[in-house]
Write an enzyme that holds these catalytic residues in place. Structure first.
Site, PDB file in Angstrom:
ATOM      1  N   HIS A  30       0.827  -1.216   0.000  1.00  6.55           N
ATOM      2  CA  HIS A  30       0.000   0.000   0.000  1.00  6.55           C
ATOM      3  C   HIS A  30       0.859   1.264   0.000  1.00  6.55           C
ATOM      4  O   HIS A  30       0.467   2.305   0.535  1.00  6.55           O
ATOM      5  CB  HIS A  30      -0.950   0.024   1.200  1.00  6.55           C
ATOM      6  CG  HIS A  30      -1.901  -1.132   1.257  1.00  6.55           C
ATOM      7  ND1 HIS A  30      -3.115  -1.131   0.599  1.00  6.55           N
ATOM      8  CD2 HIS A  30      -1.803  -2.332   1.881  1.00  6.55           C
ATOM      9  CE1 HIS A  30      -3.733  -2.288   0.822  1.00  6.55           C
ATOM     10  NE2 HIS A  30      -2.951  -3.027   1.586  1.00  6.55           N
ATOM     11  N   ASN A  96     -10.319  -4.035   0.955  1.00  9.68           N
ATOM     12  CA  ASN A  96      -9.855  -3.776  -0.401  1.00  9.68           C
ATOM     13  C   ASN A  96     -11.051  -3.845  -1.341  1.00  9.68           C
ATOM     14  O   ASN A  96     -12.185  -4.015  -0.899  1.00  9.68           O
ATOM     15  CB  ASN A  96      -8.708  -4.716  -0.811  1.00  9.68           C
ATOM     16  CG  ASN A  96      -9.118  -6.168  -0.863  1.00  9.68           C
ATOM     17  OD1 ASN A  96     -10.137  -6.515  -1.457  1.00  9.68           O
ATOM     18  ND2 ASN A  96      -8.322  -7.034  -0.254  1.00  9.68           N
TER      19      ASN A  96
END
Length: 382
Positions: A30, A96
């Site tokens: 990320h 997600n």
């Protein structure tokens, strides 16, 4: 005409030294992401399943900051690469844009990341490494069908859903517990790029999704997501032909219908990217009364790993940084360390103690200690 440069020039040395220290370690995963601020508003009563204060009644609003990200690729990489997208906020549901995950064993998580990252010899991302790993983990097939489907490259961050992969638990005021899964459904709809479209978009602007989010908020087109939950009685956990706590599985919506809870609206861009995106620290271990963990094995691993990652990136006092700090008063016995800029006057920084370790030092008893180490007398300063 250039002025002479001397190493005794403090301003010159300070400026040059600071430049070399302006970067902090990027996230292992990320790393590429963008943040925005807004609010969460409760729209439906869910007090029958949770006593969480921010969910106490319709109409209640809670300020928040959210971060969207590309999972595998490095900071500064194109936002058009085929990859999972992270979807999270300062209350981290480990979300997600797909409702499941690649693996269920936390021991495998470092191997998963290594397989998705570039070749350690050439530093080139190679597809054979990904499939070499996943073909030895059949449970990953479910996730791969999403990743290599048309939704594998979202158009931008506004046009994608978010799913809390893990099952958490909700607790109501009577102590009743249910399993829960969280779903964020985009009010903008879901839109994606095909491979040839992604090449064109990424070639023109490798930060297209960041710019899209920023521009939409600046022009007043505030993105919104509606929050839904699925709940399950833990007593029924063994009644199904799948493990409800297996993060590679979904809960069928015909058996566990989506229940509306509220909406998230992002209506303000961050004031400074470094302060409110790079130093933003998420950790699913941070929950409030009324919400708790489950025995999901991968979640249990993440409860340690996420906080530990922030302690490495930002230091032991990362929760004192303004973007991460609680908005209400708090007290703990965490002292000192890098970036601890709080003013503390207590004399007692341990627990338990006979003395009040909350009030200012001037109200503490003064203890006279003999050579034996035992208190001889005690007086109170008023």
């Amino acid at each position: 005409m250039l002025r002479p440069i001397l190493l005794e020039d403090y301003q010159f040395i300070e400026k040059m030294a600071h430049l070399s220290r302006e970067r902090i370690p990027e996230r292992v995963v990320h790393a590429r992401g963008v943040s925005a601020k807004g609010f969460f508003e409760v729209t439906h009563d869910v007090t029958d399943v949770t006593m969480a204060d921010f969910l106490r009644a319709p109409g209640v609003q809670t300020p928040l900051i959210a971060r969207f990200s590309v999972v595998v690729h490095e900071r500064g990489s194109p936002e058009t690469l085929r990859d999972t997208r992270g979807f999270s906020g300062n209350y981290d549901l480990v979300s997600n844009n797909f409702p499941i995950f690649f693996i269920r064993d936390p021991m495998k998580f470092p191997d998963l990341v290594h397989a998705l990252k570039p070749n350690p010899k050439t530093h080139i991302q190679e597809m054979w490494r990904l499939f070499d790993f996943f073909t030895l983990h059949p449970e990953s097939l479910h996730m791969l069908t999403f990743l290599f489907d048309d939704v594998g490259i979202p158009l931008n961050y506004r046009h994608m859903n978010g799913f809390g992969n893990h099952a958490f638990t909700l607790i109501n005021k009577d102590g009743k517990v249910v399993y829960v899964k969280f779903h964020w459904i985009s009010s903008q709809g879901v839109k994606s790029l095909l491979d040839d479209e992604a090449v064109k978009v990424g070639g023109a602007n490798h930060s297209h999704a960041t710019q899209d989010l920023y521009d939409s908020i600046e022009t007043g087109d505030f993105p919104e997501w509606k929050l839904y939950i699925q709940t399950m009685d833990p007593a029924d956990e063994d009644k199904y032909d799948f493990d409800p706590l297996d993060v590679t599985k979904i809960w069928p919506e015909d058996e566990f219908p989506l229940r509306p809870v509220g909406r998230m609206v992002l209506d303000k861009n961050v004031d400074n990217f470094f302060n409110e995106a790079e130093m933003l620290a998420f950790d699913p271990a941070h929950v409030v009364p009324g919400i708790y963990y489950s025995d999901d094995k991968l979640l249990q691993g993440r409860l340690f790993a996420y906080g530990d990652a922030q302690r490495y990136r930002l230091g032991a006092n990362h929760l004192l940084l303004p973007v991460n700090a609680p908005k209400t008063e708090y007290h703990n016995n965490n002292y000192d360390g890098f970036m601890n800029f709080t003013k503390r006057e207590e004399q007692v920084n341990y627990y338990p103690s006979w003395y009040d370790n909350v009030h200012p030092a001037k109200k503490y008893p003064i203890i006279s200690v003999s050579l034996s180490g035992r208190p001889e007398r005690m007086t109170q300063i008023n």
